[in-house]
Motif scaffolding. Structure first.
Motif, PDB file in Angstrom:
ATOM      1  N   TYR A 141     -14.228  43.162 -58.081  1.00 38.80           N
ATOM      2  CA  TYR A 141     -13.925  43.290 -56.561  1.00 38.80           C
ATOM      3  C   TYR A 141     -15.253  44.361 -56.060  1.00 38.80           C
ATOM      4  O   TYR A 141     -15.578  44.340 -55.042  1.00 38.80           O
ATOM      5  CB  TYR A 141     -12.786  44.040 -56.202  1.00 38.80           C
ATOM      6  CG  TYR A 141     -12.469  44.435 -54.679  1.00 38.80           C
ATOM      7  CD1 TYR A 141     -12.549  43.377 -53.994  1.00 38.80           C
ATOM      8  CD2 TYR A 141     -12.687  45.751 -54.311  1.00 38.80           C
ATOM      9  CE1 TYR A 141     -12.447  43.612 -52.504  1.00 38.80           C
ATOM     10  CE2 TYR A 141     -12.529  45.983 -53.182  1.00 38.80           C
ATOM     11  CZ  TYR A 141     -12.554  44.981 -52.268  1.00 38.80           C
ATOM     12  OH  TYR A 141     -12.293  45.342 -50.823  1.00 38.80           O
ATOM     13  N   LEU A 142     -15.741  45.070 -56.963  1.00 39.55           N
ATOM     14  CA  LEU A 142     -16.754  46.120 -56.704  1.00 39.55           C
ATOM     15  C   LEU A 142     -18.009  45.748 -55.584  1.00 39.55           C
ATOM     16  O   LEU A 142     -18.043  46.303 -54.532  1.00 39.55           O
ATOM     17  CB  LEU A 142     -17.318  46.839 -57.985  1.00 39.55           C
ATOM     18  CG  LEU A 142     -16.742  47.917 -58.619  1.00 39.55           C
ATOM     19  CD1 LEU A 142     -17.291  48.544 -59.693  1.00 39.55           C
ATOM     20  CD2 LEU A 142     -16.818  49.174 -57.438  1.00 39.55           C
ATOM     21  N   PRO A 143     -18.711  44.589 -55.874  1.00 34.09           N
ATOM     22  CA  PRO A 143     -19.739  44.300 -54.861  1.00 34.09           C
ATOM     23  C   PRO A 143     -19.034  44.037 -53.749  1.00 34.09           C
ATOM     24  O   PRO A 143     -19.950  43.823 -52.545  1.00 34.09           O
ATOM     25  CB  PRO A 143     -20.409  42.944 -55.890  1.00 34.09           C
ATOM     26  CG  PRO A 143     -19.764  43.037 -57.111  1.00 34.09           C
ATOM     27  CD  PRO A 143     -18.563  43.797 -57.353  1.00 34.09           C
TER      28      PRO A 143
ATOM     29  N   SER B 250     -16.755  45.392 -52.328  1.00 31.51           N
ATOM     30  CA  SER B 250     -15.853  46.355 -51.489  1.00 31.51           C
ATOM     31  C   SER B 250     -16.617  47.166 -50.481  1.00 31.51           C
ATOM     32  O   SER B 250     -16.050  47.810 -49.621  1.00 31.51           O
ATOM     33  CB  SER B 250     -15.708  47.691 -52.811  1.00 31.51           C
ATOM     34  OG  SER B 250     -16.751  48.276 -53.202  1.00 31.51           O
ATOM     35  N   VAL B 251     -17.999  47.111 -50.528  1.00 31.38           N
ATOM     36  CA  VAL B 251     -18.386  48.009 -49.330  1.00 31.38           C
ATOM     37  C   VAL B 251     -18.798  46.852 -48.187  1.00 31.38           C
ATOM     38  O   VAL B 251     -18.980  47.306 -46.908  1.00 31.38           O
ATOM     39  CB  VAL B 251     -20.091  48.332 -49.604  1.00 31.38           C
ATOM     40  CG1 VAL B 251     -19.948  49.824 -49.393  1.00 31.38           C
ATOM     41  CG2 VAL B 251     -20.134  48.168 -51.075  1.00 31.38           C
TER      42      VAL B 251
ATOM     43  N   GLU C 118     -10.332  44.859 -60.515  1.00 35.42           N
ATOM     44  CA  GLU C 118     -11.259  46.012 -59.956  1.00 35.42           C
ATOM     45  C   GLU C 118     -12.663  45.918 -60.118  1.00 35.42           C
ATOM     46  O   GLU C 118     -13.417  46.303 -59.361  1.00 35.42           O
ATOM     47  CB  GLU C 118     -10.509  47.433 -60.223  1.00 35.42           C
ATOM     48  CG  GLU C 118      -9.304  47.560 -59.815  1.00 35.42           C
ATOM     49  CD  GLU C 118      -8.549  48.886 -60.554  1.00 35.42           C
ATOM     50  OE1 GLU C 118      -7.371  48.986 -59.901  1.00 35.42           O
ATOM     51  OE2 GLU C 118      -8.967  49.186 -61.513  1.00 35.42           O
TER      52      GLU C 118
ATOM     53  N   ARG D 111     -18.512  39.463 -61.763  1.00 36.79           N
ATOM     54  CA  ARG D 111     -18.846  40.237 -60.860  1.00 36.79           C
ATOM     55  C   ARG D 111     -20.340  40.039 -60.265  1.00 36.79           C
ATOM     56  O   ARG D 111     -20.370  40.464 -59.172  1.00 36.79           O
ATOM     57  CB  ARG D 111     -18.690  41.844 -61.858  1.00 36.79           C
ATOM     58  CG  ARG D 111     -18.918  42.883 -60.866  1.00 36.79           C
ATOM     59  CD  ARG D 111     -18.941  44.142 -61.673  1.00 36.79           C
ATOM     60  NE  ARG D 111     -20.145  44.307 -62.357  1.00 36.79           N
ATOM     61  CZ  ARG D 111     -20.233  45.262 -63.335  1.00 36.79           C
ATOM     62  NH1 ARG D 111     -19.400  46.313 -63.450  1.00 36.79           N
ATOM     63  NH2 ARG D 111     -21.223  45.541 -63.956  1.00 36.79           N
TER      64      ARG D 111
ATOM     65  N   MET E 203     -10.295  47.953 -54.674  1.00 34.01           N
ATOM     66  CA  MET E 203     -10.695  49.345 -54.351  1.00 34.01           C
ATOM     67  C   MET E 203     -12.164  49.561 -54.012  1.00 34.01           C
ATOM     68  O   MET E 203     -12.987  49.062 -54.472  1.00 34.01           O
ATOM     69  CB  MET E 203     -10.544  50.235 -55.640  1.00 34.01           C
ATOM     70  CG  MET E 203      -9.019  50.310 -56.261  1.00 34.01           C
ATOM     71  SD  MET E 203      -8.609  51.798 -57.032  1.00 34.01           S
ATOM     72  CE  MET E 203      -9.701  51.449 -58.786  1.00 34.01           C
TER      73      MET E 203
ATOM     74  N   GLY F 156      -5.959  45.892 -56.714  1.00 38.36           N
ATOM     75  CA  GLY F 156      -7.242  45.510 -57.539  1.00 38.36           C
ATOM     76  C   GLY F 156      -8.421  45.429 -56.508  1.00 38.36           C
ATOM     77  O   GLY F 156      -9.434  45.287 -56.896  1.00 38.36           O
TER      78      GLY F 156
ATOM     79  N   ARG G 252     -27.421  45.070 -53.557  1.00 38.30           N
ATOM     80  CA  ARG G 252     -25.909  44.740 -53.461  1.00 38.30           C
ATOM     81  C   ARG G 252     -25.530  43.304 -52.917  1.00 38.30           C
ATOM     82  O   ARG G 252     -24.724  42.711 -53.127  1.00 38.30           O
ATOM     83  CB  ARG G 252     -25.252  45.627 -52.695  1.00 38.30           C
ATOM     84  CG  ARG G 252     -23.739  46.091 -52.783  1.00 38.30           C
ATOM     85  CD  ARG G 252     -23.409  47.131 -52.169  1.00 38.30           C
ATOM     86  NE  ARG G 252     -23.656  47.252 -50.825  1.00 38.30           N
ATOM     87  CZ  ARG G 252     -24.135  48.371 -50.380  1.00 38.30           C
ATOM     88  NH1 ARG G 252     -24.045  49.696 -50.785  1.00 38.30           N
ATOM     89  NH2 ARG G 252     -24.410  48.251 -48.888  1.00 38.30           N
TER      90      ARG G 252
ATOM     91  N   MET H 270     -26.074  47.893 -59.203  1.00 41.61           N
ATOM     92  CA  MET H 270     -25.397  46.867 -58.483  1.00 41.61           C
ATOM     93  C   MET H 270     -25.892  47.177 -57.310  1.00 41.61           C
ATOM     94  O   MET H 270     -25.688  46.233 -56.258  1.00 41.61           O
ATOM     95  CB  MET H 270     -24.123  46.979 -58.559  1.00 41.61           C
ATOM     96  CG  MET H 270     -23.316  46.633 -60.162  1.00 41.61           C
ATOM     97  SD  MET H 270     -21.794  46.742 -60.259  1.00 41.61           S
ATOM     98  CE  MET H 270     -21.096  45.886 -58.798  1.00 41.61           C
ATOM     99  N   GLY H 271     -26.612  48.133 -57.018  1.00 45.37           N
ATOM    100  CA  GLY H 271     -26.786  48.339 -55.379  1.00 45.37           C
ATOM    101  C   GLY H 271     -26.311  49.259 -54.488  1.00 45.37           C
ATOM    102  O   GLY H 271     -26.312  49.107 -53.528  1.00 45.37           O
ATOM    103  N   PHE H 272     -25.456  50.201 -55.105  1.00 45.36           N
ATOM    104  CA  PHE H 272     -24.690  51.295 -54.499  1.00 45.36           C
ATOM    105  C   PHE H 272     -25.786  52.379 -54.306  1.00 45.36           C
ATOM    106  O   PHE H 272     -26.302  52.807 -55.352  1.00 45.36           O
ATOM    107  CB  PHE H 272     -23.390  51.681 -54.964  1.00 45.36           C
ATOM    108  CG  PHE H 272     -22.374  50.555 -55.024  1.00 45.36           C
ATOM    109  CD1 PHE H 272     -21.657  50.499 -53.794  1.00 45.36           C
ATOM    110  CD2 PHE H 272     -22.137  49.886 -56.028  1.00 45.36           C
ATOM    111  CE1 PHE H 272     -20.787  49.609 -53.651  1.00 45.36           C
ATOM    112  CE2 PHE H 272     -21.112  48.838 -55.935  1.00 45.36           C
ATOM    113  CZ  PHE H 272     -20.442  48.551 -54.803  1.00 45.36           C
TER     114      PHE H 272
END
Lengths: 662, 253
Positions: free
Chosen positions: B107-109, B111-112, B104, B156, A276, A274, B84, A583-585
């Motif tokens: 988790y996105l925010p 991840s970087v 998943e 999220r 990723m 989860g 972000r 989201m800020g990417f």
């Protein structure tokens, strides 16, 4: 109704210009290609210049193949085009336009587009056909001038073909509009993606079977050549074998795309528990969820790539091998036998053509190669190892192998080419047995090489053994052996070739030489390497050109399809990019994942296609030429470069979509 | 402490001859730990205000500062990074990625950033437990209800400990029961974790969960209400009253 149908059509066409340009490009490209090819086909000058009874037949067969590509490409482009417009069509119906009217609207649009594309395509085809003729003449190295007039016949044929195709497209569209309900029309862009959730043993097995199929297909392809030696072989059996290989590899490829890929990716995804990264999100999970819908097209692209590469490589092998084959058969610029053609030498002197002369004695000697056989090589029952080999003295070949030092009982093999290698596998550091009138002599072979340095006179394309001068004298005086005196001439100045060829043309002679048995004679003429090379080019030139032409058509068609597909994928995923960017990417972070996805979408079919074509080429290349590695690598490299253009184009499109997604 | 400060915010849409001033010299301040609601009739500019405050859209004139960072002075790249790290978003249509599971998506925010996996796991566990979605972590968005989707979206937005969370009509697509559950959750998180939340809504019930409500009309702040010590019912009535005054006749909510 305030607005007439025609106004509506024009208005919607203006609005849809972005959607149209791809479709129109596909149409114009198809017409251009088809028209220019048919123009060549109907041009009498072409058939005359390349003068070969098969020419017309080959051109005709190729035009059908081209037609197949064109139909496939146009129908696919139309399908994508309609997919992209399903919302618009749904909207027309939603506001109460009857289906018949919508169909008519789309039909009128198509007719306008197609007529435009046909006119433009024919015009461009007329220009490109000239370029193609120039390329063709360049390939076969002919200086001829071919007049190309505008061919009414070709025009007629192109128009008929494309009008028929247009009717099919309209019919297809009409049926689509008729069949589909309003609701589904509006929602088709939401792809019903398969959610790979649970570990499915059945899918796993199918995925594995795919790999096994491909592997077994490859294995069968390597045994194809051996099959030819099977005395019980019938054409039917050969055909069945070929079909089996095709079915296995194509089926296997589909299975791999359909089941293995998603499964493996899902396993990778699961292993991340989860967590990723964005790059994974945009590559791994997107690909995985799309596999069901894209397996078919990826398989098609793989197979088309493999076919294209196979054809191109084989054609290029024969073209590339022309030099080597000429060199093999005629090892000097000019070769003369016994006292034939010595006039030519005088003429060369008279014309001031600079040359070096090499006199050679060629002996035909009976030899047993059994001790030389590769240990692992299983000789087929009916193949005899007792053969006629050609023997030449070291001093006669000094100019070509200046570093060669042979002891009295040593020998050096040249001219061991790929075709000989298929039947008899030899290795060095072993002896060969010469049959002489006093018994057998063992000569230790220091090396076995492919290069053909000596004209092949005594045995067609089999080995020549170089021996020490001392031992050669022994063989020369043995009454069992037949001797042939040969003169090889090497031009000193490359730029005198043209002049030398003219002199040669005027002094061509051939003589009948009796065989030692005295029962038969054979015709021997003075040979020119250049003429031999041009002969090969001439007979393969058309094949090479056509394969190149079709290969290019295939490449552009497959590349475009992948590109179109990526475009619609990008449009569909725009929502996801919007979310990520909000989201800020950054665009660059998102592009990193997309590039990885692109690498898969373009790279994976390419990789499997390359592998398929490698095995296909390997199975039959010996019939096309003498060089495998160089033409294979060159063709593959060019293909990869051209193919990458489409990947770069689609990455560019993605970037635009991501940048606008906000 | 003031976490968000906006001065003379002006936003104009359209070009030259056909322009429309959507935001007219708005001044706004939000303190840390506030739960601010923005209300107003359609076309009053509430979503535009949220977007420019959240750096999704650019102002035509004026200045916005979040956590002492001036949004207008930041470059595109920097702004994205800022979003972000400092901001969280919840939208009406959830904005979840369909191809990702709930976990998943959440988790996105993280991840970087340089968040270690174990820490990430813990953060996800905490926030999902708080929002009551810890049992659906391995499901895909198309397998869960709208309320669960919006709670996933909230998780999220919150998982990276943002300075401020922007929510645009988060309850707009939910039934009243799910809406109330979500708002109670947001209120709880706002109180317990001191997370600053700014929410656009047209629903007075939703607004009554806030600590302060701003009313927008024709691109200007018309009035504002503080909840103070009032209970939710009283505050709701006050909101309704202001709304009817604001719209005069025919308020469209």
């Amino acid at each position: 109704m305030a607005m007439t149908l025609n106004q509506l059509v024009l208005r919607s066409m203006r609005k849809n210009a972005k959607n149209y340009y791809l479709y129109v490009f596909a149409l114009i490209f198809s017409v251009t290609l088809y028209y220019s090819f048919v123009t060549l086909q109907y041009n009498p000058a072409i058939t005359k210049e390349i003068g070969n009874g098969m020419t017309a037949t080959i051109l005709k067969a190729a035009s059908y193949l081209l037609l197949f590509i064109v139909i496939f490409f146009v129908l696919y482009a139309n399908k994508l085009f309609m997919n992209r417009r399903s919302k618009e069509i749904g909207l027309y119906q939603l506001v109460g336009m009857p289906k018949g009217l919508v169909t008519r609207l789309i039909a009128i649009e198509n007719i306008i587009l197609w007529l435009g594309a046909i006119i433009l395509g024919v015009f461009m085809g007329f220009i490109t056909s000239r370029i193609f003729v120039m390329i063709l003449l360049k390939i076969i190295e002919k200086d001829a001038f071919v007049e190309l007039s505008f061919s009414i016949e070709a025009l007629l044929r192109t128009v008929i073909v494309f009008l028929l195709l247009l009717m099919v497209v309209i019919l297809q569209t009409a049926m689509r509009i008729r069949r589909v309900s309003l609701l589904s029309l509006i929602t088709t862009t939401v792809v019903a993606d398969e959610k790979v959730k649970k570990f499915n043993a059945f899918q796993m097995i199918l995925g594995f079977i795919g790999l096994v199929f491909i592997g077994y297909g490859y294995y069968l392809s390597t045994t194809l050549l051996d099959l030819l030696d099977d005395p019980t072989l019938t054409p039917d059996k050969m055909l069945i074998q070929l079909l089996l290989i095709l079915t296995l590899t194509i089926g296997g490829t589909y299975f791999v795309f359909r089941f293995s890929v998603a499964l493996i990716l899902n396993m990778v995804r699961k292993s991340k528990k989860g967590l990723m990264s964005v790059a994974d999100v945009l590559s791994l999970s997107t690909i995985m969820h799309r596999m069901k819908s894209s397996a078919m097209s990826l398989t098609t692209i793989t197979i088309l790539s493999a076919t294209t590469l196979g054809i191109l490589t084989l054609a290029y092998i024969s073209y590339y091998s022309a030099d080597a084959m000429a060199q093999d058969s005629v090892s000097y610029d000019y070769v003369m036998y016994e006292d034939t053609g010595f006039d030519l030498i005088d003429e060369f002197d008279k014309e001031g053509i600079q040359y070096t002369r090499h006199d050679l004695d060629l002996l035909a000697v009976q030899a047993d190669v059994r001790p030389l056989l590769l240990k692992e090589f299983a000789l087929k029952k009916d193949v005899s190892t007792l053969l006629t080999v050609q023997v030449v003295s070291q001093k006669d070949i000094q100019n070509k192998l200046p570093n060669l030092q042979l002891k009295e009982d040593e020998g050096y093999i040249v001219g061991y080419d790929s075709l000989s290698a298929e039947n008899i596998r030899l290795e060095s550091e072993k002896p060969i047995q010469f049959i002489t009138s006093t018994g057998t002599d063992e000569i230790f072979i220091t090396e076995v090489t492919e290069e053909s340095l000596v004209p092949n006179y005594h045995n067609y394309n089999f080995i020549t053994v170089i021996v020490s001068d001392f031992y050669f004298q022994k063989l020369l005086h043995d009454p069992l052996n037949e001797n042939q005196k040969i003169v090889g001439m090497e031009l000193k100045e490359e730029d005198q070739l043209k002049k030398a060829e003219e002199v040669f043309e005027e002094n061509k002679v051939s003589v009948e030489i009796p065989y030692p048995s005295g029962l038969a004679t054979k015709t021997v003429s003075v040979e020119s390497q250049e003429i031999y090379r041009l002969d090969i080019l001439n007979s393969f030139g058309l094949t090479i050109f056509i394969s190149g032409f079709l290969g290019l058509a295939f490449l552009i068609a497959t590349g475009s399809i992948l590109y179109f597909k990526q475009m619609s994928e990008a449009d569909e995923e725009k929502g996801a990019y919007t979310i990520l960017r909000k989201m800020g990417f950054t665009t660059n972070e998102i592009m990193k994942g997309i590039r990885r996805k692109q690498l898969f979408n373009f790279g994976f079919p390419l990789l499997i296609g390359l592998s398929h074509s490698y095995f296909a080429v390997k199975a039959g290349w010996v019939f096309f030429g003498t060089e495998l590695v160089a033409p294979l690598l060159i063709t593959m490299s060019i293909y990869i470069i051209l193919y990458s253009i489409f990947a770069i184009l689609s990455a560019g499109y993605y970037r635009k979509v991501v940048e606008n997604a906000f | 402490m003031i976490i968000l400060r906006g001065r003379k915010i002006k936003k104009v849409f359209g070009k030259k001859t056909n322009t429309q001033e959507v935001l007219k010299d708005i001044d706004i301040e939000v303190r840390e730990g506030e739960f601010v609601g923005i209300m107003g009739p359609s076309g009053s500019g509430k979503t535009t205000l949220l977007n420019v405050l959240a750096s999704i859209d650019k102002v035509t004139e004026g200045m916005i500062e979040i956590n002492n960072f001036n949004l207008q002075k930041m470059k595109e790249q920097k702004l994205a990074q800022f979003r972000r790290e400092q901001l969280g978003f919840v939208f009406q249509d959830y904005n979840l990625l369909d191809t990702l599971t709930v976990k998943e998506n959440i988790y996105l925010p993280l991840s970087v950033g340089k968040v270690p996996k174990t820490v990430a796991e813990k953060k996800i566990k905490d926030i999902t437990t708080l929002l009551g979605i810890e049992d659906i972590l391995n499901k895909y968005p198309n397998e869960i209800s709208g309320g669960q989707k919006q709670r996933t979206s909230a998780a999220r937005a919150l998982v990276g400990n943002p300075s401020i969370v922007f929510a645009d009509e988060p309850t707009g697509a939910l039934d009243s029961k799910s809406a109330t559950a979500l708002l109670s959750n947001l209120e709880k998180i706002n109180k317990e974790k001191k997370v600053t939340i700014m929410m656009v809504t047209h629903d007075p019930v939703a607004a009554s969960f806030c600590s302060r409500v701003l009313f927008l009309k024709d691109g200007q702040i018309y009035s504002e209400l503080y909840k103070g010590e009032k209970d939710r019912k009283q505050f709701y009535r006050e909101i309704m009253n202001t709304q009817s005054v604001l719209s005069g006749d025919g308020y469209d909510a």
